[in-house]
Design an enzyme around this catalytic site. Structure first.
Site, PDB file in Angstrom:
ATOM      1  CG  ASN A   7      -1.892   1.114   1.269  1.00 37.38           C
ATOM      2  OD1 ASN A   7      -1.879   1.989   0.400  1.00 37.38           O
ATOM      3  ND2 ASN A   7      -2.756   1.109   2.272  1.00 37.38           N
ATOM      4  NE  ARG A  88      -6.455   0.467   0.282  1.00 38.82           N
ATOM      5  CZ  ARG A  88      -6.810   0.776   1.497  1.00 38.82           C
ATOM      6  NH1 ARG A  88      -5.965   0.633   2.478  1.00 38.82           N
ATOM      7  NH2 ARG A  88      -8.026   1.188   1.750  1.00 38.82           N
ATOM      8  CG  HIS A 177     -13.203   2.036   3.774  1.00 41.85           C
ATOM      9  ND1 HIS A 177     -14.058   2.902   4.416  1.00 41.85           N
ATOM     10  CD2 HIS A 177     -11.950   2.475   4.039  1.00 41.85           C
ATOM     11  CE1 HIS A 177     -13.348   3.828   5.048  1.00 41.85           C
ATOM     12  NE2 HIS A 177     -12.063   3.591   4.828  1.00 41.85           N
ATOM     13  NE  ARG A 236     -11.410  11.465   5.325  1.00 42.91           N
ATOM     14  CZ  ARG A 236     -11.247  10.213   4.944  1.00 42.91           C
ATOM     15  NH1 ARG A 236     -12.242   9.552   4.364  1.00 42.91           N
ATOM     16  NH2 ARG A 236     -10.100   9.602   5.110  1.00 42.91           N
ATOM     17  CG  ASN A 330      -9.352  -1.456  18.922  1.00 43.41           C
ATOM     18  OD1 ASN A 330      -8.949  -2.502  19.409  1.00 43.41           O
ATOM     19  ND2 ASN A 330      -8.914  -0.986  17.765  1.00 43.41           N
ATOM     20  CD  GLU A 379      -8.422  -2.084   4.401  1.00 47.42           C
ATOM     21  OE1 GLU A 379      -7.719  -1.772   5.385  1.00 47.42           O
ATOM     22  OE2 GLU A 379      -9.004  -1.246   3.707  1.00 47.42           O
TER      23      GLU A 379
HETATM   24  P1  AMP Z   1      -8.092   2.925  11.542  1.00 47.66           P
HETATM   25  O1  AMP Z   1      -8.277   4.110  10.643  1.00 47.66           O
HETATM   26  O2  AMP Z   1      -8.963   1.768  11.209  1.00 47.66           O
HETATM   27  O3  AMP Z   1      -6.651   2.558  11.754  1.00 47.66           O
HETATM   28  O4  AMP Z   1      -8.615   3.414  12.998  1.00 47.66           O
HETATM   29  C1  AMP Z   1      -7.914   4.354  13.767  1.00 47.66           C
HETATM   30  C2  AMP Z   1      -8.834   4.921  14.815  1.00 47.66           C
HETATM   31  O5  AMP Z   1      -9.362   3.871  15.654  1.00 47.66           O
HETATM   32  C3  AMP Z   1      -8.151   5.858  15.796  1.00 47.66           C
HETATM   33  O6  AMP Z   1      -8.052   7.168  15.291  1.00 47.66           O
HETATM   34  C4  AMP Z   1      -9.071   5.790  16.980  1.00 47.66           C
HETATM   35  O7  AMP Z   1     -10.096   6.751  16.808  1.00 47.66           O
HETATM   36  C5  AMP Z   1      -9.711   4.414  16.914  1.00 47.66           C
HETATM   37  N1  AMP Z   1      -9.244   3.524  17.997  1.00 47.66           N
HETATM   38  C6  AMP Z   1      -8.169   2.740  18.001  1.00 47.66           C
HETATM   39  N2  AMP Z   1      -8.037   2.085  19.187  1.00 47.66           N
HETATM   40  C7  AMP Z   1      -9.085   2.464  19.948  1.00 47.66           C
HETATM   41  C8  AMP Z   1      -9.535   2.156  21.272  1.00 47.66           C
HETATM   42  N3  AMP Z   1      -8.893   1.289  22.052  1.00 47.66           N
HETATM   43  N4  AMP Z   1     -10.666   2.755  21.707  1.00 47.66           N
HETATM   44  C9  AMP Z   1     -11.335   3.630  20.935  1.00 47.66           C
HETATM   45  N5  AMP Z   1     -10.963   3.959  19.676  1.00 47.66           N
HETATM   46  C10 AMP Z   1      -9.854   3.386  19.194  1.00 47.66           C
END
Ligand code: AMP
Length: 393
Positions: A7, A88, A177, A236, A330, A379
């Site tokens: 990626n 990707r 996505h 966003r 999470n 992914e």
């Molecule tokens: P991604 O774009 O899928 O990598 O998701 C990243 C986002 O997941 C971060 O900016 C957080 O907002 C959220 N995130 C990650 N870990 C946690 C957690 N333990 N609790 C709440 N939000 C989380």
């Protein structure tokens, strides 16, 4: 058979190397700050993380460093062992409904589609060209973020705007996505034990989109012409009334670019809360009684619930709702708040089962009208699977 899943962004390059068809990850890593000062990269081998600093003048230096590391760590004995590289690619427009072997024609078409994804397609192509040059014997495969959504019908993908905007300029909903929603579609169908299922995949991370999936295919999705559509996200706005753009330009004296920058970078969680785009910071602030953080979370949850309700009706019922990506995997609080609002549809979940993060689990109760899963997305493995399939054709 060894396959690289890649990626490439404008200043970063993430990769995984797989032994296929076993889907075993041999090494993974990320190169950061390519073309900038203080370049660095991290590798993960056998659960061990290694971090190194190195000036990465351009993508060629990053890819050459990657090759050297593969050889030094004895992941490969020679370059010939890398049979294929899967890339990707963000935007395949209406041209690509599935992954393709990359040749000069494909490169030209992806270049032409750069109007639709000016930040992403050119950066992705830098990665493609670099790997073609440095690993010339490997089959290069392109996997598009938009391809999975090409099964949407016109009533789902057309905007009610002058029709010639679509005909002449490609104005329509594309959705993004796709690799993630496709992974969830497959995995959830396996867990349900049936292919002809109705699923809502909630990919909620820093960016976020929902996808209504019918019989394994994308039926509708919340992102649109660009990834700033649909849900509220980290920074966003998601879907807004377009007329507020000229209004804010007039009131603030900002240019269109500046207002778009605000909608992409200064909206969502960070815009409403004034605190952060990261839901962990929002949860901490809510715990400290911050009212704007609470409000931002309420708007976030409401948007997701609205789309689930809409897809429930569009698909005429649901077999499963799946949470995935950073927040979905999470944040037990966000999952709980969404599911509480779906009680009117007969959705029931087990609070203790929901009290976890980051693994695959069914969290609905046996008497819930809709099954609710948390499924970590993957992914990269989708790219590796398509690449393996096409390299063996
Ligand atoms: P991604 O774009 O899928 O990598 O998701 C990243 C986002 O997941 C971060 O900016 C957080 O907002 C959220 N995130 C990650 N870990 C946690 C957690 N333990 N609790 C709440 N939000 C989380």
């Amino acid at each position: 058979m060894k396959i690289l899943s890649v990626n490439a962004g404008s200043s970063s390059l993430k990769f995984q190397m797989y032994e296929m068809p076993e889907e075993k990850v041999l090494i993974s890593g990320v190169f950061e700050r390519i073309g900038l000062d203080n370049g660095m990269y991290t590798l993960k081998i056998n659960g061990e993380k290694i971090k190194k600093e190195k000036d990465l003048k351009d993508h060629s230096v990053a890819v050459q460093t990657l090759i050297d590391e593969l050889l030094d760590n004895k992941i490969i004995e020679s370059l010939d062992e890398i049979k294929a590289v899967g890339h990707r690619l963000v935007h395949g427009g209406e041209k690509y409904a599935e992954s393709v072997v990359i040749d000069q024609d494909v490169i030209k078409t992806v270049e032409e589609l750069s109007d639709l994804a000016p930040l992403h397609n050119p950066a992705n192509l830098i990665g493609v060209r670099t790997f073609m040059e440095l690993i010339p014997n490997a089959t290069q495969v392109g996997c598009f973020d938009t391809a999975f959504h090409q099964t949407m019908k016109p009533e789902a993908f057309l905007y009610p705007v002058p029709y010639e905007w679509y005909e002449k300029y490609g104005v329509r909903k594309y959705g993004f996505h796709g690799m993630s929603h496709n992974y969830i579609a497959n995995r959830c169908a396996e867990l349900l034990g049936k292919k002809d299922s109705k699923i809502v995949s909630c990919h909620i991370g820093n960016g976020g989109s929902l996808c209504a999936i019918k019989d394994g295919k994308s039926f509708d999705t919340s992102m649109g012409f660009t990834p700033n559509a649909g849900l509220m996200m980290g920074s966003r706005s998601g879907g807004i009334d377009a007329t507020l753009i000229p209004y804010v330009m007039q009131k603030t004296g900002k240019s269109m670019e500046e207002v778009f920058n605000d909608l992409n970078k200064n909206s969502g969680f960070v815009g409403v809360s004034g605190i952060s785009s990261d839901s962990r910071d929002i949860e901490d602030a809510i715990a400290e009684g911050n009212e704007r953080a609470k409000l931002s979370q309420e708007i976030y949850v409401q948007k997701i619930v609205n789309y689930i309700a809409r897809y429930f009706v569009e698909l005429q019922g649901l077999d499963a709702i799946v949470f995935t990506a950073g927040v979905g995997e999470n944040s037990k609080a966000t999952r709980a708040e969404i599911l509480d609002k779906l009680e009117c549809l007969g959705v029931k979940y087990d609070k203790e089962l929901n009290d976890f993060r980051g693994e695959e689990r069914l969290i609905s109760t046996p008497d819930s009208s809709i099954k609710v899963y948390v499924i970590p997305t993957d992914e990269e493995v989708m790219i590796a699977r398509d690449t393996y399939r096409l390299a063996n054709k």
